[in-house]
Enzyme design. Structure first.
Site, mmCIF file in Angstrom:
data_model
loop_
_atom_site.group_PDB
_atom_site.id
_atom_site.type_symbol
_atom_site.label_atom_id
_atom_site.label_comp_id
_atom_site.label_asym_id
_atom_site.label_seq_id
_atom_site.Cartn_x
_atom_site.Cartn_y
_atom_site.Cartn_z
ATOM 1 N N HIS A 107 40.479 36.341 38.013
ATOM 2 C CA HIS A 107 39.516 37.357 38.479
ATOM 3 C C HIS A 107 38.139 36.739 38.750
ATOM 4 O O HIS A 107 38.008 35.514 38.771
ATOM 5 C CB HIS A 107 39.482 38.513 37.482
ATOM 6 N N GLU A 144 37.583 40.720 31.256
ATOM 7 C CA GLU A 144 38.515 39.598 31.343
ATOM 8 C C GLU A 144 37.913 38.432 32.139
ATOM 9 O O GLU A 144 38.076 37.273 31.767
ATOM 10 C CB GLU A 144 39.826 40.051 31.988
ATOM 11 N N HIS A 199 44.292 34.009 31.821
ATOM 12 C CA HIS A 199 44.135 35.473 31.857
ATOM 13 C C HIS A 199 44.159 36.027 30.434
ATOM 14 O O HIS A 199 44.509 35.338 29.478
ATOM 15 C CB HIS A 199 45.286 36.119 32.651
ATOM 16 N N GLU A 277 48.510 34.181 29.380
ATOM 17 C CA GLU A 277 47.896 35.445 28.958
ATOM 18 C C GLU A 277 47.561 35.258 27.482
ATOM 19 O O GLU A 277 48.424 35.326 26.606
ATOM 20 C CB GLU A 277 48.868 36.623 29.148
HETATM 21 ZN ZN ZN Z 1 44.235 38.836 34.549
#
Ligand code: ZN
Length: 314
Positions: A107, A144, A199, A277
Site C-alpha cells: 500500500h 497498514e 503486509h 502477512e
Molecule cells: Zn496489505
C-alpha cells in the site's frame, strides 16, 4: 499525484548492474582468485629458475602478465615470496555482496486520497485487478501502509549491513501506488534473487498470527517461480516464527503458508517472491505488537534472517 513513484530506492548498487547479480556472486569470483594463485605459483617458479642461473623461457615470461587483469584486490601478501598458498578468503566483500532483494512495502500513504488511481484495473496475471488498495488499520487507526513502510526500511537496513543490495518498490510513505503489476515489475527489472511483499492483514478480530503467501502454479505466469518461491516461503516462515515468537495464523493458511493464484504481485513476478502477512491488525494482541517499535525491530531481524537463509541456498 498523477505519477506513480515507481522509481525504486537503490542503495549499494544500481538497478542496471543488478541484472548481472549472479555473475558478481562471490562464488563466481573464485576462478579469478585461483588464476591469481596459479600465476603467483608461476612467478615463484620463474624466480627459482632465474636464481639457478638459467635464462627464463619465453613461455614463463609470457605468463607473467596474467595476474594483471582482474587481479585488482590481490594483496601484497599474495605476491610475497612463499605466499603462494591459496588464500581461503580471497575477498573482503561481505558474503552476500552482489545479491539483490526487492522489498515491497504494501500500500502507500496517499492511496486513500486517490481512489481513481487506486481503483483502476491493471493486469494481475490472466485477469485484472485494482491497481492497489488502501490497506488495513488497527482499531485505533494505526494504518497498514505506515507499518509496512517502517518494517520494510528496517529489513532493508539489516540486509544492507550484510552486503545485500536492496531495492524498495516505493520511495516514501506519502505517495500513491505503485500498482500491483508495477510492484512485480520492479522485482523483475532488478533481477532480484528474492522479493517479498510486506503486509498486515485486516481480518476478523478473533484471528491472530502471521502467514506467508506463496504463488501457486498459474500456467504461463508462475510455472518458473512457484518452486523456489515455496523454498523462500518456508525459510521466511521458519526464521520469522522462531525469532519473533509470532504464532502461526489460526484463521487462515496451513502451517502459516497459504498458496494463492489470485495476486498480481505474485502472478506477474519472474523472480522468487512471497507475501508476508505479519499479523492481523484487527486483533488486539497482534495490533499491540505491530504498533510496538521494539517489536518491529525484532520482527525486521527475523524477516531478514529468513531472507538470508534463502539466499544461502545458492
Ligand atoms: Zn496489505
Amino acid at each position: 499525484m498523477g505519477q506513480h513513484p515507481i522509481r525504486p530506492t537503490t542503495v549499494g548498487g544500481t538497478i542496471q548492474t543488478t541484472h548481472g547479480g549472479a555473475a558478481r556472486r562471490p562464488g563466481r569470483l573464485r576462478p579469478v582468485g585461483l588464476l591469481a594463485v596459479a600465476a603467483s605459483t608461476l612467478l615463484t617458479a620463474a624466480c627459482g629458475t632465474v636464481a639457478s642461473g638459467t635464462t627464463p623461457s619465453p613461455e614463463v615470461t609470457a605468463t607473467l602478465p596474467l595476474p594483471g587483469p582482474g587481479e585488482g584486490s590481490a594483496s601484497p601478501r599474495g605476491a610475497a615470496p612463499g605466499a603462494a598458498e591459496p588464500d581461503p578468503q580471497p575477498s573482503d566483500a561481505p558474503p552476500l555482496a552482489g545479491r539483490v532483494v526487492v522489498i515491497d512495502p504494501g500500500h502507500n500513504g496517499g492511496n486513500a486520497e486517490a481512489p481513481e488511481e487506486i481503483n483502476r484495473q491493471v493486469p494481475s496475471g490472466p485477469g485484472e485487478k485494482a491497481c492497489d488498495t488502501v490497506g488495513a488499520e488497527t482499531a485505533d487507526g494505526y494504518p497498514e501502509h505506515e507499518f509496512t513502510w517502517d518494517l520494510s526500511t528496517r529489513i532493508r537496513d539489516r540486509l544492507e549491513a550484510e552486503g545485500v543490495t536492496v531495492v524498495l518498490t516505493r520511495d516514501d510513505n506519502e505517495g500513491v501506488g505503485p500498482c500491483v503489476n508495477e510492484r512485480a515489475e520492479i522485482g523483475n527489472e532488478a533481477g532480484a534473487d528474492a522479493a517479498i511483499s510486506i503486509h498486515a492483514d485486516g481480518s476478523t478480530p478473533g484471528g491472530s498470527g502471521f502467514h506467508v503467501i506463496a504463488p501457486g502454479v498459474v500456467d504461463g505466469y508462475t510455472d518458473d517461480i512457484a518452486e523456489p518461491s515455496m523454498d523462500l516461503a518456508a525459510d521466511v516462515r521458519d526464521e520469522f516464527h522462531e525469532r519473533s515468537d509470532q504464532p502461526y495464523a489460526d484463521y487462515v493458511a496451513d502451517d502459516a503458508i497459504d498458496v494463492r493464484t489470485d495476486l498480481g504481485g505474485l502472478n506477474l513476478s519472474d523472480v522468487p517472491k512471497v507475501f508476508l502477512e505479519v499479523g492481523n491488525m484487527r486483533n488486539a494482541t497482534d495490533a499491540r505488537n505491530l504498533k510496538d517499535e521494539e517489536w518491529r525491530a525484532g520482527a525486521a531481524n527475523a524477516v531478514a534472517a529468513g531472507l538470508t537463509r534463502y539466499l544461502a541456498r545458492g
